[in-house]
Enzyme design. Structure first.
Site, PDB file in Angstrom:
ATOM      1  CB  SER A 184      -0.930   0.025   1.229  1.00 22.07           C
ATOM      2  OG  SER A 184      -0.179   0.169   2.415  1.00 22.07           O
ATOM      3  N   GLY A 185       0.200   2.392  -0.120  1.00 25.15           N
ATOM      4  CA  GLY A 185       0.846   3.690   0.076  1.00 25.15           C
ATOM      5  C   GLY A 185       2.099   3.927  -0.742  1.00 25.15           C
ATOM      6  CG  ASP A 230       6.061  -9.972  10.095  1.00 23.37           C
ATOM      7  OD1 ASP A 230       6.616  -8.869  10.302  1.00 23.37           O
ATOM      8  OD2 ASP A 230       5.252 -10.464  10.892  1.00 23.37           O
ATOM      9  CB  VAL A 231       9.965  -5.920   7.962  1.00 24.61           C
ATOM     10  CG1 VAL A 231       9.842  -5.825   6.460  1.00 24.61           C
ATOM     11  CG2 VAL A 231       9.003  -4.992   8.681  1.00 24.61           C
ATOM     12  CE1 TYR A 243       6.487   6.491  11.376  1.00 26.03           C
ATOM     13  CE2 TYR A 243       6.583   8.885  11.474  1.00 26.03           C
ATOM     14  CZ  TYR A 243       6.560   7.715  10.735  1.00 26.03           C
ATOM     15  OH  TYR A 243       6.609   7.775   9.367  1.00 26.03           O
ATOM     16  CE  LYS A 293       9.619   5.906   9.561  1.00 26.78           C
ATOM     17  NZ  LYS A 293       9.933   4.911   8.512  1.00 26.78           N
TER      18      LYS A 293
HETATM   19  N1  LIG Z   1       2.648   8.731   4.569  1.00 26.07           N
HETATM   20  C1  LIG Z   1       3.445   9.622   5.147  1.00 26.07           C
HETATM   21  O1  LIG Z   1       3.073  10.779   5.366  1.00 26.07           O
HETATM   22  C2  LIG Z   1       4.838   9.232   5.514  1.00 26.07           C
HETATM   23  C3  LIG Z   1       5.722  10.250   5.884  1.00 26.07           C
HETATM   24  C4  LIG Z   1       7.038   9.930   6.225  1.00 26.07           C
HETATM   25  C5  LIG Z   1       7.439   8.618   6.224  1.00 26.07           C
HETATM   26  N2  LIG Z   1       6.537   7.639   5.892  1.00 26.07           N
HETATM   27  C6  LIG Z   1       7.035   6.265   5.913  1.00 26.07           C
HETATM   28  O2  LIG Z   1       6.776   5.666   4.664  1.00 26.07           O
HETATM   29  C7  LIG Z   1       6.654   4.262   4.836  1.00 26.07           C
HETATM   30  C8  LIG Z   1       5.374   3.786   4.161  1.00 26.07           C
HETATM   31  O3  LIG Z   1       4.259   4.358   4.830  1.00 26.07           O
HETATM   32  P1  LIG Z   1       2.865   4.619   4.127  1.00 26.07           P
HETATM   33  O4  LIG Z   1       2.491   6.012   4.401  1.00 26.07           O
HETATM   34  O5  LIG Z   1       2.887   4.123   2.738  1.00 26.07           O
HETATM   35  O6  LIG Z   1       1.931   3.706   5.054  1.00 26.07           O
HETATM   36  P2  LIG Z   1       0.960   2.481   4.733  1.00 26.07           P
HETATM   37  O7  LIG Z   1       0.100   2.768   3.550  1.00 26.07           O
HETATM   38  O8  LIG Z   1       0.336   2.154   6.031  1.00 26.07           O
HETATM   39  O9  LIG Z   1       1.977   1.332   4.298  1.00 26.07           O
HETATM   40  C9  LIG Z   1       2.792   0.688   5.216  1.00 26.07           C
HETATM   41  C10 LIG Z   1       3.357  -0.530   4.541  1.00 26.07           C
HETATM   42  O10 LIG Z   1       4.248  -1.177   5.457  1.00 26.07           O
HETATM   43  C11 LIG Z   1       3.927  -2.539   5.485  1.00 26.07           C
HETATM   44  N3  LIG Z   1       4.238  -3.126   6.775  1.00 26.07           N
HETATM   45  C12 LIG Z   1       3.910  -2.683   8.019  1.00 26.07           C
HETATM   46  N4  LIG Z   1       4.342  -3.540   8.939  1.00 26.07           N
HETATM   47  C13 LIG Z   1       4.962  -4.554   8.281  1.00 26.07           C
HETATM   48  C14 LIG Z   1       5.574  -5.758   8.681  1.00 26.07           C
HETATM   49  N5  LIG Z   1       5.667  -6.129   9.978  1.00 26.07           N
HETATM   50  N6  LIG Z   1       6.104  -6.564   7.723  1.00 26.07           N
HETATM   51  C15 LIG Z   1       6.025  -6.219   6.424  1.00 26.07           C
HETATM   52  N7  LIG Z   1       5.440  -5.101   5.984  1.00 26.07           N
HETATM   53  C16 LIG Z   1       4.896  -4.282   6.908  1.00 26.07           C
HETATM   54  C17 LIG Z   1       2.449  -2.643   5.158  1.00 26.07           C
HETATM   55  O11 LIG Z   1       2.181  -3.893   4.540  1.00 26.07           O
HETATM   56  P3  LIG Z   1       1.371  -5.118   5.203  1.00 26.07           P
HETATM   57  O12 LIG Z   1       0.441  -4.560   6.230  1.00 26.07           O
HETATM   58  O13 LIG Z   1       0.662  -5.754   4.030  1.00 26.07           O
HETATM   59  O14 LIG Z   1       2.430  -6.003   5.761  1.00 26.07           O
HETATM   60  C18 LIG Z   1       2.307  -1.540   4.133  1.00 26.07           C
HETATM   61  O15 LIG Z   1       2.601  -2.015   2.843  1.00 26.07           O
HETATM   62  C19 LIG Z   1       6.689   4.002   6.344  1.00 26.07           C
HETATM   63  O16 LIG Z   1       7.996   3.656   6.743  1.00 26.07           O
HETATM   64  C20 LIG Z   1       6.343   5.366   6.916  1.00 26.07           C
HETATM   65  O17 LIG Z   1       6.825   5.534   8.217  1.00 26.07           O
HETATM   66  C21 LIG Z   1       5.269   7.907   5.537  1.00 26.07           C
END
Ligand SMILES: NC(=O)c1ccc[n+]([C@@H]2O[C@H](COP(=O)([O-])OP(=O)(O)OC[C@H]3O[C@@H](n4cnc5c(N)ncnc54)[C@H](OP(=O)(O)O)[C@@H]3O)[C@@H](O)[C@H]2O)c1
Length: 256
Positions: A25-26, A68-69, A161, A165
């Site tokens: 996702s995302g 699963d990470v 969080y 980071k």
């Molecule tokens: N969106 C923002 O504003 C933002 C800003 C700064 C940084 N980030 C970073 O960007 C990254 C992606 O976030 P996002 O916004 O795209 O969020 P998201 O849509 O919730 O996606 C998170 C992803 O991480 C995976 N994930 C979570 N726990 C996991 C695990 N134990 N094993 C394997 N996969 C896991 C989920 O996949 P499954 O649940 O299918 O495993 C999902 O694909 C994250 O590191 C987040 O901290 C996001």
């Protein structure tokens, strides 16, 4: 006239093989799509296999891998499987992560541990396994770690969080320093607020709307706003002399 590499060739990823975590996702889903569209083979990893299967349907170069990470013991076998599916890996994108939105005194021990496990321990162990593999085979490569705007600035109710980071950002520099000798470049992208499953509910809330008014560009980002930073750091011809860098993509938020 000096020889200039055209942009299409500069960012051509043909021959690259990437492993993207959190690709269901995302941001991770978008990263997988963009890398594949530029010629890379992409192993798309996450826990939700049905999401990965749907993503893989979109492009023949995207191959799903359930991972699963937080299960660090599974990493050597996962890398083996990724290479069986797609060939020798050259790029690791540590993107999987989870959020936490509580004040420090309200954060239960289990939540603190879960965030550090998913966001920090995973990057430490998967990067090590990846770098050991490439160094052992004397193959160059690159790692892109997804940190965050809050790696450098803190806000109320996101301490666990933000600390995770900040660790990712520091780890990026340590990895870059140690692994330059192996031809492995390590850089970070620090996104500001980007629409995704992680942030959409918050961004739509009154507090989120108020926060958006404080971003200099007065908007949250779309995952596609990260395409340029991703391609820059992924493409060896474009960023061959970059390592240990962090690219902020945040609408100017870190300045406000
Ligand atoms: N969106 C923002 O504003 C933002 C800003 C700064 C940084 N980030 C970073 O960007 C990254 C992606 O976030 P996002 O916004 O795209 O969020 P998201 O849509 O919730 O996606 C998170 C992803 O991480 C995976 N994930 C979570 N726990 C996991 C695990 N134990 N094993 C394997 N996969 C896991 C989920 O996949 P499954 O649940 O299918 O495993 C999902 O694909 C994250 O590191 C987040 O901290 C996001």
């Amino acid at each position: 006239m000096a020889q200039v590499t055209p942009a299409q060739r500069l960012f051509d990823l043909s021959g690259e093989v990437a492993l993207v975590t959190g690709a269901s996702s995302g941001l991770g889903r978008r990263f997988a799509q963009v890398l594949a569209a530029h010629g890379a083979k992409v192993v798309a990893a996450a826990r939700r296999s049905e999401r990965l299967a749907a993503l893989a349907e979109e492009h023949p170069a995207i191959l799903p891998l359930v991972l699963d990470v937080t299960d660090t013991a599974s990493f050597p076998a996962a890398l083996e499987e990724a290479e069986r599916l797609a060939g020798s890996l050259s790029l690791l994108l540590n993107n999987a992560g989870i959020a936490s939105g509580r004040r420090i005194l309200d954060t239960p021990e289990e939540e603190w541990r879960a965030v550090q496990q998913a966001n920090v321990d995973s990057v430490w162990h998967l990067s090590r396994a990846f770098a050991a593999r490439l160094a052992g085979a004397k193959r160059p490569g690159a790692i892109i770690n997804i940190a965050s705007l809050v790696a450098e600035r803190v806000g109320v109710s996101s301490a666990a969080y933000a600390v995770s980071k900040a660790a990712v950002l520091h780890m990026t520099k340590a990895q870059a320093l140690e692994w330059a000798r192996h031809g492995i470049r390590v850089n970070a992208i620090c996104p500001g607020y980007i629409h995704s499953e992680m942030t959409d509910a918050y961004l739509a809330s009154p507090a989120g709307q108020e926060m958006i008014r404080r971003i200099p560009q007065r908007r949250a980002g779309d995952p596609s706003d990260l395409d340029g930073a991703l391609l820059l750091l992924a493409a060896p011809r474009a960023s061959g002399f970059m390592t240990g860098a962090s690219v902020f993509v945040d609408g100017g938020h870190s300045l406000a």
